[in-house]
Scaffold this motif. Sequence first.
Motif, PDB file in Angstrom:
ATOM      1  N   PRO A  70       0.867  -1.179   0.048  1.00  0.00           N
ATOM      2  CA  PRO A  70      -0.165  -0.044   0.135  1.00  0.00           C
ATOM      3  C   PRO A  70       0.869   1.323   0.058  1.00  0.00           C
ATOM      4  CG  PRO A  70      -0.856  -1.525   1.620  1.00  0.00           C
ATOM      5  CD  PRO A  70       0.392  -2.160   1.158  1.00  0.00           C
ATOM      6  N   GLN A  71       2.075   1.099   0.445  1.00  0.00           N
ATOM      7  CA  GLN A  71       2.912   2.393   0.548  1.00  0.00           C
ATOM      8  C   GLN A  71       3.857   2.682  -0.636  1.00  0.00           C
ATOM      9  OE1 GLN A  71       2.457   4.541   2.982  1.00  0.00           O
ATOM     10  NE2 GLN A  71       0.874   3.218   3.956  1.00  0.00           N
ATOM     11  N   THR A  72       3.889   1.574  -1.546  1.00  0.00           N
ATOM     12  CA  THR A  72       4.749   1.518  -2.818  1.00  0.00           C
ATOM     13  C   THR A  72       4.179   2.228  -4.024  1.00  0.00           C
ATOM     14  OG1 THR A  72       4.218  -0.391  -3.618  1.00  0.00           O
ATOM     15  CG2 THR A  72       5.660  -0.476  -1.715  1.00  0.00           C
ATOM     16  N   GLY A  73       5.152   2.712  -4.839  1.00  0.00           N
ATOM     17  CA  GLY A  73       4.797   2.724  -6.239  1.00  0.00           C
ATOM     18  C   GLY A  73       5.274   1.542  -6.993  1.00  0.00           C
ATOM     19  N   THR A 178      11.746  15.423  -4.494  1.00  0.00           N
ATOM     20  CA  THR A 178      10.590  15.001  -5.425  1.00  0.00           C
ATOM     21  C   THR A 178      10.330  16.025  -6.310  1.00  0.00           C
ATOM     22  OG1 THR A 178       9.494  13.997  -3.504  1.00  0.00           O
ATOM     23  CG2 THR A 178       8.250  14.607  -5.059  1.00  0.00           C
ATOM     24  N   ILE A 179      10.117  15.546  -7.564  1.00  0.00           N
ATOM     25  CA  ILE A 179       9.941  16.578  -8.704  1.00  0.00           C
ATOM     26  C   ILE A 179       8.529  16.093  -9.233  1.00  0.00           C
ATOM     27  CG2 ILE A 179      12.343  16.254  -9.271  1.00  0.00           C
ATOM     28  CD1 ILE A 179      11.397  14.551 -11.581  1.00  0.00           C
ATOM     29  N   ALA A 180       7.848  17.048 -10.005  1.00  0.00           N
ATOM     30  CA  ALA A 180       6.733  17.092 -10.724  1.00  0.00           C
ATOM     31  C   ALA A 180       6.989  17.764 -12.022  1.00  0.00           C
ATOM     32  CB  ALA A 180       5.595  17.695  -9.872  1.00  0.00           C
ATOM     33  N   ARG A 181       5.830  17.559 -12.912  1.00  0.00           N
ATOM     34  CA  ARG A 181       6.072  18.040 -14.121  1.00  0.00           C
ATOM     35  C   ARG A 181       5.526  19.542 -14.024  1.00  0.00           C
ATOM     36  NH1 ARG A 181       4.530  14.789 -19.418  1.00  0.00           N
ATOM     37  NH2 ARG A 181       3.459  16.648 -19.771  1.00  0.00           N
ATOM     38  N   PHE A 189       6.016   7.852 -17.466  1.00  0.00           N
ATOM     39  CA  PHE A 189       6.920   6.462 -17.228  1.00  0.00           C
ATOM     40  C   PHE A 189       6.962   6.405 -15.840  1.00  0.00           C
ATOM     41  CE2 PHE A 189       9.513  10.535 -17.311  1.00  0.00           C
ATOM     42  CZ  PHE A 189       9.914  10.738 -15.748  1.00  0.00           C
ATOM     43  N   ASP A 190       7.287   5.001 -15.446  1.00  0.00           N
ATOM     44  CA  ASP A 190       7.578   4.675 -14.016  1.00  0.00           C
ATOM     45  C   ASP A 190       8.513   4.835 -13.499  1.00  0.00           C
ATOM     46  OD1 ASP A 190       4.871   3.028 -14.412  1.00  0.00           O
ATOM     47  OD2 ASP A 190       5.794   1.188 -15.040  1.00  0.00           O
ATOM     48  N   ALA A 191       9.869   5.009 -14.348  1.00  0.00           N
ATOM     49  CA  ALA A 191      11.142   5.095 -13.677  1.00  0.00           C
ATOM     50  C   ALA A 191      12.078   5.428 -14.874  1.00  0.00           C
ATOM     51  CB  ALA A 191      11.852   4.044 -12.961  1.00  0.00           C
ATOM     52  N   VAL A 211       6.711   6.652  -6.066  1.00  0.00           N
ATOM     53  CA  VAL A 211       6.469   6.298  -4.639  1.00  0.00           C
ATOM     54  C   VAL A 211       5.144   6.648  -4.646  1.00  0.00           C
ATOM     55  CG1 VAL A 211       7.129   6.715  -2.276  1.00  0.00           C
ATOM     56  CG2 VAL A 211       9.035   6.800  -3.927  1.00  0.00           C
ATOM     57  N   GLY A 212       4.150   5.813  -4.495  1.00  0.00           N
ATOM     58  CA  GLY A 212       2.765   6.109  -4.495  1.00  0.00           C
ATOM     59  C   GLY A 212       2.349   6.802  -5.810  1.00  0.00           C
ATOM     60  N   ARG A 213       2.046   8.090  -5.662  1.00  0.00           N
ATOM     61  CA  ARG A 213       1.520   8.924  -6.857  1.00  0.00           C
ATOM     62  C   ARG A 213       2.874   9.911  -7.283  1.00  0.00           C
ATOM     63  NH1 ARG A 213      -4.917   9.488  -6.863  1.00  0.00           N
ATOM     64  NH2 ARG A 213      -5.358   7.009  -6.753  1.00  0.00           N
ATOM     65  N   VAL A 214       3.706  10.008  -6.744  1.00  0.00           N
ATOM     66  CA  VAL A 214       4.604  11.048  -6.858  1.00  0.00           C
ATOM     67  C   VAL A 214       5.806  10.474  -7.326  1.00  0.00           C
ATOM     68  CG1 VAL A 214       3.731  12.606  -4.880  1.00  0.00           C
ATOM     69  CG2 VAL A 214       5.616  11.039  -4.518  1.00  0.00           C
ATOM     70  N   MET A 215       6.706  11.448  -7.988  1.00  0.00           N
ATOM     71  CA  MET A 215       7.913  11.086  -8.527  1.00  0.00           C
ATOM     72  C   MET A 215       9.060  11.196  -7.842  1.00  0.00           C
ATOM     73  SD  MET A 215       9.091   9.225 -11.342  1.00  0.00           S
ATOM     74  CE  MET A 215       7.831   9.300 -12.182  1.00  0.00           C
ATOM     75  N   ARG A 216       9.794  10.330  -7.271  1.00  0.00           N
ATOM     76  CA  ARG A 216      10.802  10.635  -6.424  1.00  0.00           C
ATOM     77  C   ARG A 216      12.204  10.708  -7.198  1.00  0.00           C
ATOM     78  NH1 ARG A 216      12.001  13.101  -1.404  1.00  0.00           N
ATOM     79  NH2 ARG A 216      13.672  11.643  -0.290  1.00  0.00           N
ATOM     80  N   ALA A 217      13.106  11.360  -6.778  1.00  0.00           N
ATOM     81  CA  ALA A 217      14.595  11.430  -7.476  1.00  0.00           C
ATOM     82  C   ALA A 217      15.626  11.356  -6.282  1.00  0.00           C
ATOM     83  CB  ALA A 217      14.596  12.876  -8.086  1.00  0.00           C
TER      84      ALA A 217
END
Length: 376
Positions: A70-73, A178-181, A189-191, A211-217
């Motif tokens: 539940p905590q993953t992307g 964390t980044i966002a468009r 993309f997933d990764a 990670v969830g619905r956000v893009m981690r860097a």
Amino acid sequence: MSSLRDSADIILVGAGLAGATAATLLGRQGVRVTLVDPWPTYPPCFKAEKIEPDQARLFRKFGLMEALLPQTGHIREILIARDGRVLRTEQREQFGILYQDMVNGVRATLPPTVDFKIGRVQDIATDDKVQRVTLAGGGECTARLVALAGGTGGTLHTRLGLRKRMIQKDQSLAFGFTIARSDGQPFPFDAVTYYAKGCAGRVAYLTLFLVGRVMRANLFVFWTINEACTRAFVREPYRELMRLLPKLTSVIGAFDVISEIETGKIDLFQMEGCRQPGLVLLGDAFQSVCPTTGTGLSKVLTDVDVFCNDCVPEWLSTPGMGTDKIARFYENPRKREVDRRSLQEAEHERRIVLDRSLRWDVHRAWRHWRMRLATG
């Protein structure tokens, strides 16, 4: 906290990933476990943020993967890119998850028979029969075995005669953010694993993952914590990313950095003086890991698997806890191979970025040629 003396088969000092996972597995086996940690809920901590396929297999073997999902992307494919070009698409199942969510997810599975004490360990006295753990808030716990599954600093380790053998000081730095468009839409993309062109910036690679619905860097570099470039990146991460990876937006599109920058300094070391009666060091308490290798969780989970399934049942079946028993953990072939591979890959990642000898120039050219060959 009770000041009464408590007795257990095993005391686990530290309820991070190694300690919490070991306590869960041992508790399910019916082993009497006391788990000691200062935090009732594990606090935010910038460490391993991605579960690789071999690590997911171990979590599934332990019956823990479902608790973490539940905590993953969920990552199904990875774009491999360099110098503004996608070189290939790699099909691989990974899971992005913040470290504190991973630990707290495992803690939620602790059997009710595990005695979880909130507190700090002040002292440990060991011998080949009974181990005594003194808590800072008062009280003493006794057990047949103590496992250190926490950090490697402070006076506790010195009093135990443990010594840190430095393999590479200032091995690497990791930045997490964390980044966002910029247009507010999801990334397509997933990764992504993105390599820099050339070695001038001393960048290993940038990895982006859900990670969830956000893009981690996570950006991995071979800098030191006090360099001007480190301070500049923390102050102006977007500007510095564009300087280091000028064609990045050709692959991922326009983006913004939307979080504070977390920094992790990595010294590569292994502990000495560990083969003592009644004492075992698990995971990072024994040997650190360079995050550029992606082997950190592999090492921790293998240690836990070997300790809980290969060692403890046999050890508890006979009296005593002498160094002959303890040595079997450190000499286990699976543990030794993961430890060896982790150090070998750490040296490789560092040298492929920093070493300017002809041998490594050829090695870099060969790796980049293989990347281009896979283009399609």
